[in-house]
Design an enzyme around this catalytic site. Structure first.
Site, PDB file in Angstrom:
ATOM      1  N   ILE A  16      -7.227  39.023  16.334  1.00 27.43           N
ATOM      2  CA  ILE A  16      -6.013  38.219  16.220  1.00 27.43           C
ATOM      3  C   ILE A  16      -5.974  37.411  14.921  1.00 27.43           C
ATOM      4  O   ILE A  16      -4.907  37.150  14.362  1.00 27.43           O
ATOM      5  CB  ILE A  16      -5.874  37.292  17.457  1.00 27.43           C
ATOM      6  CG1 ILE A  16      -4.472  36.681  17.498  1.00 27.43           C
ATOM      7  CG2 ILE A  16      -6.951  36.204  17.447  1.00 27.43           C
ATOM      8  CD1 ILE A  16      -4.187  35.968  18.801  1.00 27.43           C
ATOM      9  N   HIS A  88      -4.104  45.360  17.187  1.00 31.08           N
ATOM     10  CA  HIS A  88      -5.056  44.256  17.333  1.00 31.08           C
ATOM     11  C   HIS A  88      -5.115  43.779  18.786  1.00 31.08           C
ATOM     12  O   HIS A  88      -4.179  43.956  19.579  1.00 31.08           O
ATOM     13  CB  HIS A  88      -4.677  43.088  16.405  1.00 31.08           C
ATOM     14  CG  HIS A  88      -3.598  42.210  16.963  1.00 31.08           C
ATOM     15  ND1 HIS A  88      -3.860  41.106  17.748  1.00 31.08           N
ATOM     16  CD2 HIS A  88      -2.242  42.284  16.854  1.00 31.08           C
ATOM     17  CE1 HIS A  88      -2.727  40.520  18.093  1.00 31.08           C
ATOM     18  NE2 HIS A  88      -1.716  41.226  17.567  1.00 31.08           N
ATOM     19  N   CYS A  89      -6.264  43.197  19.121  1.00 33.54           N
ATOM     20  CA  CYS A  89      -6.435  42.464  20.376  1.00 33.54           C
ATOM     21  C   CYS A  89      -7.034  41.116  19.980  1.00 33.54           C
ATOM     22  O   CYS A  89      -6.688  40.585  18.927  1.00 33.54           O
ATOM     23  CB  CYS A  89      -7.285  43.244  21.374  1.00 33.54           C
ATOM     24  SG  CYS A  89      -8.864  43.843  20.729  1.00 33.54           S
ATOM     25  N   ALA A  90      -7.919  40.572  20.777  1.00 38.26           N
ATOM     26  CA  ALA A  90      -8.494  39.277  20.415  1.00 38.26           C
ATOM     27  C   ALA A  90      -9.578  39.427  19.350  1.00 38.26           C
ATOM     28  O   ALA A  90      -9.605  38.698  18.352  1.00 38.26           O
ATOM     29  CB  ALA A  90      -9.054  38.594  21.651  1.00 38.26           C
ATOM     30  N   GLY A  92     -10.596  42.775  18.218  1.00 41.53           N
ATOM     31  CA  GLY A  92     -10.563  44.083  17.570  1.00 41.53           C
ATOM     32  C   GLY A  92     -11.722  44.956  18.008  1.00 41.53           C
ATOM     33  O   GLY A  92     -12.264  45.731  17.211  1.00 41.53           O
TER      34      GLY A  92
END
Length: 363
Positions: A16, A88-90, A92
């Site tokens: 993120i 993306h996530c928190a 990656g």
């Protein structure tokens, strides 16, 4: 950590915080952003991008599989526009990698597996590691053939059914009748294997047909099960044939859902849930004139005598049924033997069925 480009693709993976690096985003010509996390930044962050948000936690029981088609469509649209795409996530690491693997397999369903796609991603971003639940969902997607739609796929529907069973068992009760998939009621029936051989199982007492090849479940011998139930295998041979739920089983699985004296195979309306539905119990022959005890079931699962673990477990006792191996000459060519049913002697049953590929040799 900065975002990393997947080798051979104009797709980047990151966490993120890479959204704050405007210089890196501009250098990669990012035009589309796919966010896969529960808490997203404000929409102002994505004002200059095409943005798709998928709310998901990084936990094994999160259903990411249902979002694969939408994510793949968005990724492809981003690439077709000529720009770069960021997933993306928190961190990656797990959710974003899962979506990228799904896209890569969709583009090359016959060439890539979840593991080989992950290996490609790790060439540039070694920390990527989808959790075990996501890897299992990717394996299911691969098994389906990486379709554009998953919701109507029998493999996906059966996976959802197993999830419902697990949730019910965790609450100490049997699943609701409406959530159980009775395989012989589905519009599209499973097809037998293409070897020309199939299995038919009948009640030993009354000769009523109980199941055929498509409804038999394979399981691995000595497969590890929950520790609280684990025990040493008592035999290398299986004492039961495990089946998918079939409609004749309703009176045993949901005793309060079938009216007394009614035919469980007839088309009728059933209660959606029986408060008396047991977690485990016995299976009775559906023939009203027989009613013999032919097996047992356990929604929480049980360990086979061979050591294999089956969840949920619905098993016919081999000692109480007859198993016939049938041959279809049309599937084997004109030189094959005539079609006929073969009633196997008790000592030959497991070896014969194991050769047919029906599953009983591995039960």
């Amino acid at each position: 950590m900065a975002m990393n480009q997947i080798p051979g693709h104009n797709i980047y993976i990151g966490g993120i915080f890479c959204l704050k690096n405007k210089t890196a985003l501009a250098k990669a010509d990012i035009t589309h952003v796919l966010s896969v996390l529960r808490l997203n930044p404000s929409e102002e962050t994505f004002a200059s991008f095409q943005h798709l948000s998928i709310d998901a936690d990084d936990v094994e029981d999160e259903n990411l599989l249902e979002h694969f088609p939408a994510a793949i469509k968005f990724i492809q649209a981003g690439l077709d526009s000529g720009g770069g795409l960021l997933v993306h996530c928190a961190m990656g690491k797990s959710r974003s990698a899962t979506m990228c693997i799904a896209y890569m397999m969709h583009k090359q369903p016959g060439a890539l597996t979840p593991q080989t796609a992950l290996d490609i991603i790790r060439q540039s971003r070694p920390l990527c590691e989808p959790n075990e639940g996501f890897m299992r969902q990717l394996e299911l997607y691969h098994e389906m053939g990486c379709p554009d739609d998953v919701t109507e796929n029998p493999i996906y529907q059966r996976w959802l059914y197993h999830r419902d069973v697990e949730e019910s068992v965790a609450c100490g009760r049997a699943p609701e009748l409406k959530s159980v998939r009775f395989e012989d009621e589905l519009p599209v029936q499973p097809t037998p294997n293409d070897t020309g051989r199939s299995v038919e199982i009948k009640c030993r007492k009354c000769r009523r047909t109980l199941a055929t090849t498509p409804f038999i479940i394979d399981h691995e011998k000595h497969e590890r099960g929950p520790q609280r139930y684990a025990k040493q295998p008592t035999s290398t041979e299986c004492a039961h044939v495990f089946l998918h739920p079939l409609k004749w089983m309703r009176p045993s699985l949901f005793p309060g859902s079938v009216q007394e004296g009614s035919d469980p195979d007839a088309d009728s309306t059933y209660d959606e849930y029986s408060v008396d539905a047991p977690l485990s119990g016995r299976l009775a022959c559906p023939n009203s004139g027989c009613g013999a005890n032919i097996g047992k079931f356990a929604w929480q699962g049980m360990q086979c005598s061979c050591g294999g673990w089956v969840v949920p477990a619905i098993g016919l006792a081999k000692a109480r049924v007859d198993i016939a191996n049938r041959v279809n000459p049309a599937a084997r060519g004109s030189g094959g033997p005539p079609a006929m049913g073969i009633r196997l002697p008790p000592g030959m049953r497991s070896s014969e069925v194991g050769e047919s590929g029906s599953g009983r040799g591995n039960l």
